[in-house]
Design a protein around this motif. Structure first.
Motif, mmCIF file in Angstrom:
data_model
loop_
_atom_site.group_PDB
_atom_site.id
_atom_site.type_symbol
_atom_site.label_atom_id
_atom_site.label_comp_id
_atom_site.label_asym_id
_atom_site.label_seq_id
_atom_site.Cartn_x
_atom_site.Cartn_y
_atom_site.Cartn_z
ATOM 1 N N TYR A 262 1.071 -1.240 0.150
ATOM 2 C CA TYR A 262 0.180 0.023 0.072
ATOM 3 C C TYR A 262 0.955 1.139 0.043
ATOM 4 O O TYR A 262 0.425 2.387 -0.527
ATOM 5 N N TYR B 269 -3.628 5.560 -5.770
ATOM 6 C CA TYR B 269 -4.623 4.896 -5.343
ATOM 7 C C TYR B 269 -5.945 5.817 -5.657
ATOM 8 O O TYR B 269 -6.711 5.415 -5.964
ATOM 9 N N ASP C 130 -17.221 0.937 -4.299
ATOM 10 C CA ASP C 130 -17.149 1.055 -2.542
ATOM 11 C C ASP C 130 -17.788 2.263 -2.016
ATOM 12 O O ASP C 130 -18.496 2.507 -1.057
ATOM 13 N N GLY D 35 -8.709 0.679 8.278
ATOM 14 C CA GLY D 35 -8.392 0.727 6.916
ATOM 15 C C GLY D 35 -8.754 2.149 6.060
ATOM 16 O O GLY D 35 -9.146 1.931 5.033
ATOM 17 N N GLY E 237 -6.931 4.320 4.744
ATOM 18 C CA GLY E 237 -6.540 4.492 3.469
ATOM 19 C C GLY E 237 -6.110 5.925 3.085
ATOM 20 O O GLY E 237 -5.829 6.756 4.327
ATOM 21 N N LYS F 299 -10.653 8.224 1.330
ATOM 22 C CA LYS F 299 -11.815 8.371 0.330
ATOM 23 C C LYS F 299 -13.156 8.549 0.988
ATOM 24 O O LYS F 299 -14.073 9.503 0.413
ATOM 25 N N ASP G 186 -4.941 3.254 10.028
ATOM 26 C CA ASP G 186 -4.608 2.335 8.921
ATOM 27 C C ASP G 186 -2.787 2.043 9.207
ATOM 28 O O ASP G 186 -2.373 2.813 10.092
ATOM 29 N N PHE G 187 -2.307 0.806 8.648
ATOM 30 C CA PHE G 187 -1.159 0.671 8.861
ATOM 31 C C PHE G 187 0.044 1.131 7.611
ATOM 32 O O PHE G 187 1.236 1.072 7.846
ATOM 33 N N SER G 188 -0.608 1.872 6.760
ATOM 34 C CA SER G 188 0.279 2.164 5.571
ATOM 35 C C SER G 188 0.567 3.806 5.718
ATOM 36 O O SER G 188 -0.188 4.742 5.683
ATOM 37 N N ALA H 217 -1.895 2.295 12.814
ATOM 38 C CA ALA H 217 -2.345 1.269 13.736
ATOM 39 C C ALA H 217 -2.471 -0.153 12.834
ATOM 40 O O ALA H 217 -2.866 0.045 11.733
ATOM 41 N N ASP H 218 -1.844 -1.161 13.376
ATOM 42 C CA ASP H 218 -2.128 -2.470 12.670
ATOM 43 C C ASP H 218 -3.455 -3.143 13.402
ATOM 44 O O ASP H 218 -3.576 -3.414 14.437
ATOM 45 N N LEU H 219 -4.260 -3.563 12.485
ATOM 46 C CA LEU H 219 -5.720 -3.676 12.958
ATOM 47 C C LEU H 219 -5.688 -5.087 13.386
ATOM 48 O O LEU H 219 -6.728 -5.721 14.019
ATOM 49 N N SER I 175 -13.984 -0.759 4.891
ATOM 50 C CA SER I 175 -14.146 -0.542 3.328
ATOM 51 C C SER I 175 -12.973 -1.276 2.583
ATOM 52 O O SER I 175 -11.767 -0.730 2.886
ATOM 53 N N LEU I 176 -13.215 -2.342 2.006
ATOM 54 C CA LEU I 176 -11.940 -3.168 1.102
ATOM 55 C C LEU I 176 -10.932 -3.372 1.840
ATOM 56 O O LEU I 176 -9.714 -3.413 1.457
ATOM 57 N N THR I 177 -11.030 -3.607 3.332
ATOM 58 C CA THR I 177 -9.688 -3.879 4.108
ATOM 59 C C THR I 177 -9.469 -5.211 4.535
ATOM 60 O O THR I 177 -8.698 -5.854 4.852
#
Ligand SMILES: C[S@@+](CC[C@H](N)C(=O)[O-])C[C@H]1O[C@@H](n2cnc3c(N)ncnc32)[C@H](O)[C@@H]1O
Length: 209
Positions: free
Chosen positions: A7, A14, A25, A45, A47, A50, A66-68, A89-91, A108-110
């Motif tokens: 990511y 993206y 989505d 997540g 991202g 969006k 999000d972790f990215s 954060a890492d979910l 969404s999309l995670t």
């Protein structure tokens, strides 16, 4: 390549490259969540933010996890609203948010990148207020069975990300085991044509009192 690194490298494109899944989505999120009222929101997540942008006028506070780092950097540049806090954060670990703090969790999309759905529903139950809503919008498992997965173009060709297939029953069983009831389930099609495999599936779960 690890999912967060992938990511990081996808982040710059993206929001702009052609991506029917991302765009559908957004539709599923807006059409579904327009019906609900909420104040404090946790986005899993998030991202590049969006969906955060759409949530802002409806919410009092939004926390995006999000972790990215690179996805978050773009979100932070786009969204300067003081209602919103983005946190790395890492979910798959425990979420460092106060218990019973939010009345809406969105994802969404995670979850296609997360193997252990039980952990996600367990954490979601802790962070939600009673009767709080957990909205999930994901690549439909039928698409996953036919080989679809998150991917993006690089100079060296297509990079496919690590994904986990979750059956519809996996979502529903893990939700029920962690104190949720199913309020809504919907399949989302390209061009609203029901002749093709649905691209996305969405669920609205509610935390039991
Ligand atoms: C396809 S993007 C979706 C972003 C946004 N929700 C959207 O709909 O545009 C998936 C996001 O999930 C994040 N993600 C995946 N696995 C994660 C994990 N274990 N912890 C935190 N974030 C994760 C990725 O970094 C990425 O930003």
């Amino acid at each position: 390549m690890s999912i967060d690194k992938a990511y990081n490298s996808w982040a710059g494109q993206y929001d702009t490259n052609e991506n029917k899944t991302r765009d559908l989505d957004k539709t599923s999120t807006i059409e579904t969540l327009s019906k609900y009222n909420f104040k404090n929101v946790l986005e899993l997540g998030c991202g590049t933010g969006k969906n955060t942008e759409w949530l802002i006028p409806k919410a009092k506070r939004i926390i995006g996890l999000d972790f990215s780092v690179e996805m978050l950097e773009i979100a932070k540049k786009k969204i300067l609203n003081p209602k919103v806090k983005f946190i790395k954060a890492d979910l798959t670990k425990d979420w460092e948010i106060k218990n019973q703090y939010v009345d809406l969790i969105t994802s969404s999309l995670t979850l296609e990148h997360i193997d252990d759905l039980n952990h996600i529903f367990h954490q979601a139950n802790q962070k939600l207020t009673d009767e709080g809503i957990f909205f999930i919008s994901e690549l439909h498992p039928f698409k996953q069975y036919s080989g679809s997965k998150a991917r993006y173009e690089t100079e060296n060709g297509i990079e496919e990300l690590q994904v986990f297939t979750h059956h519809i029953s996996d979502y529903i069983e893990n939700a029920e085991n962690n104190g949720f009831i199913l309020l809504e389930i919907k399949e989302w099609f390209d061009h609203k044509s029901k002749k093709e495999i649905p691209r996305l599936i969405s669920f609205v779960f509610q935390k039991k009192k």
